[in-house]
Design a protein around this motif. Structure first.
Motif, PDB file in Angstrom:
ATOM      1  N   MET A   1       0.840  -1.207   0.000  1.00  0.00           N
ATOM      2  CA  MET A   1       0.000   0.000   0.000  1.00  0.00           C
ATOM      3  C   MET A   1       0.874   1.256   0.000  1.00  0.00           C
ATOM      4  N   GLY A   2       2.132   1.100   0.431  1.00  0.00           N
ATOM      5  CA  GLY A   2       3.062   2.236   0.408  1.00  0.00           C
ATOM      6  C   GLY A   2       3.208   2.826  -0.987  1.00  0.00           C
ATOM      7  N   PHE A   3       2.972   1.988  -2.000  1.00  0.00           N
ATOM      8  CA  PHE A   3       3.122   2.471  -3.377  1.00  0.00           C
ATOM      9  C   PHE A   3       1.990   3.396  -3.809  1.00  0.00           C
ATOM     10  N   ASN A   4       0.888   3.352  -3.063  1.00  0.00           N
ATOM     11  CA  ASN A   4      -0.207   4.275  -3.384  1.00  0.00           C
ATOM     12  C   ASN A   4       0.282   5.721  -3.375  1.00  0.00           C
ATOM     13  N   GLY A   5       1.240   5.977  -2.478  1.00  0.00           N
ATOM     14  CA  GLY A   5       1.745   7.342  -2.336  1.00  0.00           C
ATOM     15  C   GLY A   5       2.325   7.863  -3.636  1.00  0.00           C
ATOM     16  N   ILE A   6       2.981   6.977  -4.356  1.00  0.00           N
ATOM     17  CA  ILE A   6       3.609   7.386  -5.607  1.00  0.00           C
ATOM     18  C   ILE A   6       2.538   7.682  -6.658  1.00  0.00           C
TER      19      ILE A   6
ATOM     20  N   GLY B   1      -4.343   4.527   5.001  1.00  0.00           N
ATOM     21  CA  GLY B   1      -4.495   3.468   4.003  1.00  0.00           C
ATOM     22  C   GLY B   1      -3.416   3.430   2.952  1.00  0.00           C
ATOM     23  N   MET B   2      -2.308   4.126   3.169  1.00  0.00           N
ATOM     24  CA  MET B   2      -1.205   3.986   2.223  1.00  0.00           C
ATOM     25  C   MET B   2       0.157   3.943   2.890  1.00  0.00           C
ATOM     26  N   GLY B   3       0.161   3.813   4.201  1.00  0.00           N
ATOM     27  CA  GLY B   3       1.434   3.602   4.886  1.00  0.00           C
ATOM     28  C   GLY B   3       2.225   4.853   5.217  1.00  0.00           C
ATOM     29  N   ALA B   4       1.672   6.050   4.975  1.00  0.00           N
ATOM     30  CA  ALA B   4       2.411   7.273   5.324  1.00  0.00           C
ATOM     31  C   ALA B   4       2.526   7.384   6.841  1.00  0.00           C
ATOM     32  N   ILE B   5       1.364   7.258   7.488  1.00  0.00           N
ATOM     33  CA  ILE B   5       1.337   7.362   8.948  1.00  0.00           C
ATOM     34  C   ILE B   5       2.125   6.201   9.573  1.00  0.00           C
ATOM     35  N   MET B   6       2.013   5.023   8.933  1.00  0.00           N
ATOM     36  CA  MET B   6       2.738   3.839   9.420  1.00  0.00           C
ATOM     37  C   MET B   6       4.248   4.064   9.349  1.00  0.00           C
ATOM     38  N   THR B   7       4.697   4.590   8.224  1.00  0.00           N
ATOM     39  CA  THR B   7       6.136   4.815   8.039  1.00  0.00           C
ATOM     40  C   THR B   7       6.655   5.850   9.027  1.00  0.00           C
TER      41      THR B   7
ATOM     42  N   GLU C   1       8.077   9.219   1.191  1.00  0.00           N
ATOM     43  CA  GLU C   1       8.910   8.524   2.181  1.00  0.00           C
ATOM     44  C   GLU C   1       8.647   7.009   2.310  1.00  0.00           C
ATOM     45  N   PRO C   2       7.383   6.538   2.302  1.00  0.00           N
ATOM     46  CA  PRO C   2       7.180   5.094   2.477  1.00  0.00           C
ATOM     47  C   PRO C   2       7.925   4.241   1.443  1.00  0.00           C
ATOM     48  N   VAL C   3       7.852   4.609   0.175  1.00  0.00           N
ATOM     49  CA  VAL C   3       8.514   3.798  -0.846  1.00  0.00           C
ATOM     50  C   VAL C   3      10.034   3.925  -0.735  1.00  0.00           C
ATOM     51  N   VAL C   4      10.486   5.135  -0.405  1.00  0.00           N
ATOM     52  CA  VAL C   4      11.934   5.330  -0.232  1.00  0.00           C
ATOM     53  C   VAL C   4      12.427   4.439   0.919  1.00  0.00           C
ATOM     54  N   GLN C   5      11.691   4.451   2.015  1.00  0.00           N
ATOM     55  CA  GLN C   5      12.051   3.610   3.161  1.00  0.00           C
ATOM     56  C   GLN C   5      12.050   2.130   2.765  1.00  0.00           C
ATOM     57  N   TYR C   6      11.074   1.768   1.945  1.00  0.00           N
ATOM     58  CA  TYR C   6      10.982   0.377   1.470  1.00  0.00           C
ATOM     59  C   TYR C   6      12.228  -0.005   0.675  1.00  0.00           C
TER      60      TYR C   6
ATOM     61  N   THR D   1      -7.061   6.279  -6.494  1.00  0.00           N
ATOM     62  CA  THR D   1      -6.424   6.297  -5.181  1.00  0.00           C
ATOM     63  C   THR D   1      -7.431   6.663  -4.106  1.00  0.00           C
ATOM     64  N   ASP D   2      -8.107   7.763  -4.313  1.00  0.00           N
ATOM     65  CA  ASP D   2      -8.988   8.309  -3.290  1.00  0.00           C
ATOM     66  C   ASP D   2     -10.161   7.364  -2.981  1.00  0.00           C
ATOM     67  N   SER D   3     -10.803   6.845  -4.025  1.00  0.00           N
ATOM     68  CA  SER D   3     -12.024   6.079  -3.766  1.00  0.00           C
ATOM     69  C   SER D   3     -11.808   4.565  -3.723  1.00  0.00           C
ATOM     70  N   ILE D   4     -10.692   4.061  -4.241  1.00  0.00           N
ATOM     71  CA  ILE D   4     -10.499   2.609  -4.234  1.00  0.00           C
ATOM     72  C   ILE D   4      -9.294   2.180  -3.392  1.00  0.00           C
ATOM     73  N   LEU D   5      -8.102   2.663  -3.756  1.00  0.00           N
ATOM     74  CA  LEU D   5      -6.902   2.129  -3.101  1.00  0.00           C
ATOM     75  C   LEU D   5      -6.784   2.491  -1.615  1.00  0.00           C
ATOM     76  N   LEU D   6      -7.095   3.735  -1.263  1.00  0.00           N
ATOM     77  CA  LEU D   6      -6.970   4.102   0.152  1.00  0.00           C
ATOM     78  C   LEU D   6      -7.971   3.339   1.031  1.00  0.00           C
ATOM     79  N   PRO D   7      -9.249   3.276   0.643  1.00  0.00           N
ATOM     80  CA  PRO D   7     -10.160   2.474   1.453  1.00  0.00           C
ATOM     81  C   PRO D   7      -9.736   1.000   1.515  1.00  0.00           C
ATOM     82  N   LEU D   8      -9.189   0.485   0.417  1.00  0.00           N
ATOM     83  CA  LEU D   8      -8.716  -0.896   0.411  1.00  0.00           C
ATOM     84  C   LEU D   8      -7.548  -1.061   1.393  1.00  0.00           C
ATOM     85  N   GLY D   9      -6.636  -0.107   1.370  1.00  0.00           N
ATOM     86  CA  GLY D   9      -5.507  -0.109   2.308  1.00  0.00           C
ATOM     87  C   GLY D   9      -6.015  -0.024   3.741  1.00  0.00           C
ATOM     88  N   GLY D  10      -7.008   0.838   3.951  1.00  0.00           N
ATOM     89  CA  GLY D  10      -7.595   0.990   5.278  1.00  0.00           C
ATOM     90  C   GLY D  10      -8.226  -0.317   5.731  1.00  0.00           C
ATOM     91  N   PHE D  11      -8.855  -1.004   4.795  1.00  0.00           N
ATOM     92  CA  PHE D  11      -9.494  -2.284   5.103  1.00  0.00           C
ATOM     93  C   PHE D  11      -8.434  -3.295   5.557  1.00  0.00           C
TER      94      PHE D  11
END
Ligand code: PHE
Length: 450
Positions: A91-96, A227-233, A323-328, A382-392
């Motif tokens: 999900m970190g890739f959503n950021g990109i 839902g995309m790992g920003a807060i997680m990272t 940052e999430p993908v860079v950290q990855y 991203t907004d309507s599909i990937l982030l909610p999926l990441g959140g799920f």
């Protein structure tokens, strides 16, 4: 490898900086305008309170326990038989993907900061022309400012957690708040304020269709950076003694407050001169500058402050998207930070150009798919599909996969939640959030209609 940690205040500002972004000052007001005001705001607020906050605690918890990039966090925290959970970490890739259009919008804002010096547009017609000209014809200017944004963001991320991300947030976040609250003080003195207040807080239920509902839920994830790992990272660099519950609360509160303040400021200015709220993405680029023209020199000054605040908000969110993908890449491929930043920046810079071309007259057709410009597709996906999926994935992981004792030991300890709140939170993570998200996705797929 030496792990850098945020200071306590540095973490709060960085997480708030991630959350407070274009979503608050650009998107929230125009969505509120488009979907008819009060009812939309209410759905958004309810989602933030009952789902957003709980998901933020869950996402921070994964980062704080895992202390690595998003993929490694899921992999290490899952039991040996469930290592496939690591794929959720992508999900970190959503950021990109978000950055491809986010950076283009930051570019527009930077362009406007320069534009303001040559005077504000006098009529809506002129303002429309300026914005449409930029978006549909000015390819080189857009590429230039998009590139400037990529370079600024790349430089901050290259400087790392302490020297880059913490520093920029400690400076820009207070500056942003001073500007916005200053503008709010002025807005109080306008007749438009009462109208703006009524528009935002008096629900008109007939305007709340199923699309508005889905967009409100989706936006609550987007605005809280979930839902995309920003807060997680970021939480992977959380100082040991910091409280997840308190930080998540402060961040959620600040994010919501700033969105509401931004909405009130913008609508007060608009209603003061009788402009309409439903202008779409052009709202702050078209209506606002024209309206501010009526305030004379003061208006130019306000416009400058407003676009500066918008740029600050955008940049502090952008670094958290990269940052999430860079950290990855650093954690999993032992890549140097410099190389990782260059690689990632180059990729989203390139797709960003395709996205901005999709709005131009010359290239629009080439970069449109399924009858929609690439820009819109990226945003919608991203907004309507990937982030909610990441959140799920996050709520299922924390609610059902992570060992219960481990979750309890962290979230139910002194300084975090008491027994009652812990139970409510767990209930929200295990039942309310997943059900709401499934409901939203079914709605999105057209299986059910509200
Ligand atoms: N929350 C940011 C905004 O409101 C956008 C964002 C989304 C940032 C997801 C990071 C992760 O603009």
């Amino acid at each position: 490898m030496k792990v850098q940690r945020f200071s306590k205040i540095g973490f709060i500002m960085a997480a708030a900086g991630s959350a407070v972004g274009l979503g608050n000052i650009w998107k929230f007001p125009y969505m509120t305008g488009e979907y008819g005001g009060g009812a939309f705001v209410l759905v958004y607020l309810v989602t933030i309170a009952f789902i957003g906050f709980s998901v933020m605690v869950a996402e921070m918890l994964i980062g704080a326990l895992g202390r690595k990039d998003t993929v490694s966090c899921f992999e290490e925290l899952a039991s040996p038989k469930k290592k496939w959970w690591k794929y959720a970490g992508f999900m970190g890739f959503n950021g990109i993907i978000i950055m491809t259009f986010y950076s283009v919008v930051i570019g527009w804002i930077l362009y406007y900061i320069f534009l303001i010096f040559s005077g504000l547009p006098q009529t809506t017609q002129e303002a429309k022309q300026i914005f449409n000209d930029l978006v549909s014809h000015q390819i080189l200017a857009q590429i230039f400012f998009h590139t400037v944004s990529v370079i600024i963001v790349g430089y901050v991320v290259y400087r790392g957690i302490k020297g880059g991300i913490e520093k920029i947030n400690l400076i820009l976040m207070p500056a942003l708040m001073i500007i916005l609250f200053g503008l709010l003080l002025y807005a109080f003195s306008l007749d438009g304020f009462a109208k703006a207040f009524a528009f935002m807080f008096e629900p008109k239920w007939e305007k709340l269709n199923s699309e508005a509902f889905v967009r409100a839920v989706g936006h609550s994830f987007f605005t809280l950076s979930l839902g995309m790992g920003a807060i997680m990272t970021y939480a992977a660099s959380l100082p040991k003694e910091a409280s997840i519950t308190k930080t998540a609360f402060i961040v959620t509160f600040m994010d919501t407050l700033i969105a509401l303040v931004a909405g009130l400021v913008i609508f007060s200015f608009l209603f003061q001169f009788g402009a309409k709220p439903g202008q779409g993405p052009g709202l702050v680029f078209i209506s606002l500058p024209t309206i501010l023209h009526n305030f004379g020199t003061l208006g130019t000054f306000f416009a400058l402050l407003f676009f500066l605040a918008l740029a600050f908000a955008g940049l502090t969110s952008a670094v958290s998207l990269v940052e999430p993908v860079v950290q990855y890449l650093i954690d999993r491929f032992c890549m140097s930070r410099t190389k990782a930043v260059i690689l990632i920046s180059f990729i989203y810079w390139l797709i960003g150009i395709a996205a901005l071309l999709s709005y131009t007259q010359a290239w629009g057709k080439v970069f449109s798919f399924f009858g929609k410009p690439l820009f819109d597709l990226l945003e919608y996906t991203t907004d309507s599909i990937l982030l909610p999926l990441g959140g799920f994935a996050i709520v299922i992981f924390v609610g059902y996969v992570l060992q219960k004792e481990r979750v309890k030991a962290h979230i139910n300890r002194p300084g975090e939640m008491n027994d009652l709140f812990y139970k409510i939170w767990l209930f929200s993570i295990r039942y309310i959030a997943p059900v709401a998200l499934i409901f939203m996705m079914l709605n999105l797929m057209g299986v059910i209609k509200l």
